[in-house]
Design a protein around this motif. Sequence first.
Motif, PDB file in Angstrom:
ATOM      1  N   GLY A   1       0.252   7.779   3.002  1.00 59.08           N
ATOM      2  CA  GLY A   1       0.467   6.866   1.889  1.00 59.08           C
ATOM      3  C   GLY A   1      -0.515   5.710   1.890  1.00 59.08           C
ATOM      4  O   GLY A   1      -1.672   5.846   2.279  1.00 59.08           O
ATOM      5  N   GLY A   2      -0.045   4.557   1.455  1.00 59.18           N
ATOM      6  CA  GLY A   2      -0.900   3.375   1.369  1.00 59.18           C
ATOM      7  C   GLY A   2      -0.088   2.107   1.557  1.00 59.18           C
ATOM      8  O   GLY A   2       1.134   2.143   1.647  1.00 59.18           O
ATOM      9  N   LYS A   3      -0.758   1.001   1.611  1.00 58.37           N
ATOM     10  CA  LYS A   3      -0.101  -0.285   1.824  1.00 58.37           C
ATOM     11  C   LYS A   3       0.583  -0.768   0.554  1.00 58.37           C
ATOM     12  O   LYS A   3       0.026  -0.678  -0.534  1.00 58.37           O
ATOM     13  CB  LYS A   3      -1.113  -1.337   2.270  1.00 58.37           C
ATOM     14  N   GLY A   4       1.797  -1.297   0.713  1.00 55.72           N
ATOM     15  CA  GLY A   4       2.472  -1.959  -0.384  1.00 55.72           C
ATOM     16  C   GLY A   4       1.855  -3.323  -0.655  1.00 55.72           C
ATOM     17  O   GLY A   4       1.051  -3.838   0.140  1.00 55.72           O
ATOM     18  N   ALA A   5       2.271  -3.946  -1.744  1.00 56.92           N
ATOM     19  CA  ALA A   5       1.667  -5.215  -2.165  1.00 56.92           C
ATOM     20  C   ALA A   5       1.859  -6.321  -1.135  1.00 56.92           C
ATOM     21  O   ALA A   5       1.017  -7.201  -0.988  1.00 56.92           O
ATOM     22  CB  ALA A   5       2.267  -5.634  -3.512  1.00 56.92           C
ATOM     23  N   ASN A   6       2.978  -6.297  -0.421  1.00 57.58           N
ATOM     24  CA  ASN A   6       3.284  -7.363   0.527  1.00 57.58           C
ATOM     25  C   ASN A   6       3.094  -6.930   1.977  1.00 57.58           C
ATOM     26  O   ASN A   6       3.599  -7.587   2.890  1.00 57.58           O
ATOM     27  CB  ASN A   6       4.733  -7.838   0.328  1.00 57.58           C
ATOM     28  N   PHE A   7       2.385  -5.835   2.190  1.00 59.46           N
ATOM     29  CA  PHE A   7       2.292  -5.247   3.521  1.00 59.46           C
ATOM     30  C   PHE A   7       1.782  -6.227   4.569  1.00 59.46           C
ATOM     31  O   PHE A   7       2.390  -6.398   5.628  1.00 59.46           O
ATOM     32  CB  PHE A   7       1.394  -4.007   3.487  1.00 59.46           C
ATOM     33  N   ASP A   8       0.671  -6.876   4.308  1.00 61.69           N
ATOM     34  CA  ASP A   8       0.053  -7.731   5.329  1.00 61.69           C
ATOM     35  C   ASP A   8       0.976  -8.889   5.723  1.00 61.69           C
ATOM     36  O   ASP A   8       1.105  -9.223   6.911  1.00 61.69           O
ATOM     37  CB  ASP A   8      -1.289  -8.266   4.831  1.00 61.69           C
ATOM     38  N   GLU A   9       1.627  -9.493   4.740  1.00 59.38           N
ATOM     39  CA  GLU A   9       2.534 -10.602   5.034  1.00 59.38           C
ATOM     40  C   GLU A   9       3.733 -10.119   5.845  1.00 59.38           C
ATOM     41  O   GLU A   9       4.148 -10.766   6.822  1.00 59.38           O
ATOM     42  CB  GLU A   9       3.008 -11.237   3.727  1.00 59.38           C
ATOM     43  N   VAL A  10       4.280  -8.978   5.461  1.00 57.58           N
ATOM     44  CA  VAL A  10       5.435  -8.437   6.177  1.00 57.58           C
ATOM     45  C   VAL A  10       5.053  -8.041   7.599  1.00 57.58           C
ATOM     46  O   VAL A  10       5.775  -8.331   8.564  1.00 57.58           O
ATOM     47  CB  VAL A  10       6.023  -7.227   5.422  1.00 57.58           C
ATOM     48  N   MET A  11       3.892  -7.393   7.765  1.00 58.13           N
ATOM     49  CA  MET A  11       3.493  -6.962   9.099  1.00 58.13           C
ATOM     50  C   MET A  11       3.170  -8.143  10.004  1.00 58.13           C
ATOM     51  O   MET A  11       3.324  -8.054  11.227  1.00 58.13           O
ATOM     52  CB  MET A  11       2.302  -6.014   9.007  1.00 58.13           C
ATOM     53  N   SER A  12       2.764  -9.234   9.434  1.00 61.24           N
ATOM     54  CA  SER A  12       2.559 -10.436  10.230  1.00 61.24           C
ATOM     55  C   SER A  12       3.876 -10.877  10.850  1.00 61.24           C
ATOM     56  O   SER A  12       3.939 -11.254  12.039  1.00 61.24           O
ATOM     57  CB  SER A  12       1.970 -11.559   9.362  1.00 61.24           C
ATOM     58  N   GLU A  13       4.945 -10.841  10.074  1.00 58.55           N
ATOM     59  CA  GLU A  13       6.266 -11.194  10.589  1.00 58.55           C
ATOM     60  C   GLU A  13       6.767 -10.148  11.586  1.00 58.55           C
ATOM     61  O   GLU A  13       7.381 -10.483  12.598  1.00 58.55           O
ATOM     62  CB  GLU A  13       7.256 -11.343   9.437  1.00 58.55           C
TER      63      GLU A  13
ATOM     64  N   GLU B   1      19.262  -6.003  -3.301  1.00 58.65           N
ATOM     65  CA  GLU B   1      18.617  -6.341  -4.563  1.00 58.65           C
ATOM     66  C   GLU B   1      17.174  -6.702  -4.266  1.00 58.65           C
ATOM     67  O   GLU B   1      16.869  -7.310  -3.227  1.00 58.65           O
ATOM     68  CB  GLU B   1      19.312  -7.522  -5.252  1.00 58.65           C
ATOM     69  N   THR B   2      16.273  -6.352  -5.154  1.00 59.28           N
ATOM     70  CA  THR B   2      14.864  -6.690  -4.969  1.00 59.28           C
ATOM     71  C   THR B   2      14.578  -8.068  -5.560  1.00 59.28           C
ATOM     72  O   THR B   2      15.107  -8.430  -6.609  1.00 59.28           O
ATOM     73  CB  THR B   2      13.957  -5.651  -5.640  1.00 59.28           C
ATOM     74  N   LEU B   3      13.736  -8.818  -4.870  1.00 55.25           N
ATOM     75  CA  LEU B   3      13.273 -10.110  -5.363  1.00 55.25           C
ATOM     76  C   LEU B   3      11.777 -10.057  -5.647  1.00 55.25           C
ATOM     77  O   LEU B   3      11.303 -10.543  -6.666  1.00 55.25           O
ATOM     78  CB  LEU B   3      13.575 -11.207  -4.332  1.00 55.25           C
ATOM     79  N   ASN B   4      11.049  -9.467  -4.732  1.00 57.36           N
ATOM     80  CA  ASN B   4       9.597  -9.298  -4.867  1.00 57.36           C
ATOM     81  C   ASN B   4       9.269  -8.022  -4.098  1.00 57.36           C
ATOM     82  O   ASN B   4       9.036  -8.053  -2.911  1.00 57.36           O
ATOM     83  CB  ASN B   4       8.860 -10.499  -4.293  1.00 57.36           C
ATOM     84  N   SER B   5       9.319  -6.902  -4.770  1.00 55.87           N
ATOM     85  CA  SER B   5       9.391  -5.604  -4.101  1.00 55.87           C
ATOM     86  C   SER B   5       8.115  -5.251  -3.348  1.00 55.87           C
ATOM     87  O   SER B   5       7.088  -5.907  -3.477  1.00 55.87           O
ATOM     88  CB  SER B   5       9.695  -4.499  -5.130  1.00 55.87           C
ATOM     89  N   ASP B   6       8.224  -4.148  -2.590  1.00 57.26           N
ATOM     90  CA  ASP B   6       7.182  -3.632  -1.698  1.00 57.26           C
ATOM     91  C   ASP B   6       7.185  -4.390  -0.386  1.00 57.26           C
ATOM     92  O   ASP B   6       6.633  -5.479  -0.278  1.00 57.26           O
ATOM     93  CB  ASP B   6       5.774  -3.685  -2.314  1.00 57.26           C
ATOM     94  N   GLY B   7       7.841  -3.779   0.609  1.00 58.25           N
ATOM     95  CA  GLY B   7       7.898  -4.386   1.923  1.00 58.25           C
ATOM     96  C   GLY B   7       6.750  -3.921   2.783  1.00 58.25           C
ATOM     97  O   GLY B   7       5.596  -3.923   2.363  1.00 58.25           O
ATOM     98  N   GLY B   8       7.068  -3.477   3.994  1.00 58.46           N
ATOM     99  CA  GLY B   8       6.022  -3.068   4.913  1.00 58.46           C
ATOM    100  C   GLY B   8       5.857  -1.564   4.958  1.00 58.46           C
ATOM    101  O   GLY B   8       5.018  -0.990   4.284  1.00 58.46           O
ATOM    102  N   ILE B   9       6.716  -0.890   5.738  1.00 59.25           N
ATOM    103  CA  ILE B   9       6.656   0.555   5.926  1.00 59.25           C
ATOM    104  C   ILE B   9       7.814   1.197   5.188  1.00 59.25           C
ATOM    105  O   ILE B   9       8.973   0.809   5.377  1.00 59.25           O
ATOM    106  CB  ILE B   9       6.746   0.894   7.428  1.00 59.25           C
ATOM    107  N   VAL B  10       7.526   2.167   4.332  1.00 65.48           N
ATOM    108  CA  VAL B  10       8.606   2.893   3.677  1.00 65.48           C
ATOM    109  C   VAL B  10       9.308   3.724   4.744  1.00 65.48           C
ATOM    110  O   VAL B  10       8.668   4.338   5.590  1.00 65.48           O
ATOM    111  CB  VAL B  10       8.063   3.783   2.546  1.00 65.48           C
TER     112      VAL B  10
END
Length: 514
Positions: free
Chosen positions: A55-67, A397-406
Amino acid sequence: MVKLKSLLMAAAIWGLTSALAGCGGNDGNDAGTAGTGGQSNQSLAPVTLKVVVPGGKGANFDEVMSEVNKRLKADLNTQVDFTFIDFGDLNQKTNVMLASGENVDLIFDAPWLHLDSMSSQGFYEELTDLLNQYGSHVRETRPQQMWDANKINGKIYGVPLGSAYTQPRSVFIRKDLREKLNLPPVRTYEDLKAYLYAVHDREPGITPLIAGADDVTYSWVNWLVRDDTSLGVRPTNGIGASLMLYYKGNDGKVYNLFDAQEPKIWTYIEDTRKLFMDKVMSQDVMTNKSSQSDMQLQNKVAATPQMAFGIPQSFNDRLKQVVPDGELEAVRLFDLKLGSNLSNYKMDNFICIVKASKHKDRAMMFLDWANQKDNYDLLERGIEGKNWKAVGDHRYETLNSDGGIVSFQLMLNPVLEREWAGTDEETRKYNQFIAQADHFTKDIMTGFTFDPTPVKNEVAQFSTIQAKYYNGLFNGALDPDEYFAKFKAEGEAPLKKIQNELQKQVDAFLGKQS
């Protein structure tokens, strides 16, 4: 955006056989009986794990993976570095990675990819000892039967990823277009074709249908066959998801499409050819490199096959950015009658620890960490309160979708997966149906795994030949009267050897069951 294949949920809800505890990894500081073996973070050497997923990175991947890495550092003195591979390149690139001994600790694999052959060739670590020593949460979030049905030659070479007994499947269509065209809700394949032809005739700027040419599973004929319970056909996985070899009913026989053109499959092939010739199927179906979902959400395509029973909120949100009144709906051709569907309770996706990894213990520690509720939610949903919010214990509920790893890429299990709070009742009905084992008839092949080693050369040879013809025929781009004969002339001999070896192993397996 990850292809909707990242919603793929595979088949079963189960657990693990007990085995003797022992040490299976190479990190000198990793020891104990579960989790981190009772050690403090300070006693663990710093490690960065290399993880390969599709697959590929979601929109918020880098921020989520930092956490994620911040928490991992504190908990396990560990960091994770993900490599993403497009689905179309997954088979070739992961083959090269494993064969060349590239530095990889965890890798995604599947029966439809090369899980069986790579396990048989010794590329993956057997996980029983590691699970007993460090994987208590991995074990406990998967009930016994899931583990029992997903062994390979009696051994555990990958953590099964799934939360249901079969794949959710539907065709996403444009509800706004259907209503604009004064068509009733789509309930049958004939209804679906009526919608596709109406789009073709009256919406000239939109391609009615596109299927998948980079994955056999998403070819249009495969898609139709899987939901036709009157046919009772499913792939053997001896050559991936290809229907050139298939099981039919529950008779323990391996069928070969070269030997006899299964009438219903052949009808689907001819019908799909007509869709292509009538320009209902995309004329670029074999060359398209864009995500099917992206094309639909950009108002370029009116129908796509998808691994889901319901529409993700993010999909309708994206479509409305292009077409303010646009809305998707799911056409479900799945049969909800009790016992009408067969299941072998196998998962379609796995995460494996590479045999050559120098950090096997830490890799299992990380998987155990990922299969704990708060970490699971972070990996899949992102940062709580920013990307999503919990609704009870099992919904969100989604607030700003696309987390890290599906979740299907790494940790999907039936205990921790959440359902979107906006899921409509019809979708919930379908999702709940496939989550119950007694809704299915048990496949006679449950527990069987094909060892391709005796015919590995023929499998490789046929794979090369099939790549020239299969998706073209099963998506309508090649004339079946002309190209099936060419396919047979080149592929019949190696496929027959594969069929004979597969049947030999099936007979031996069934003989032990009687």
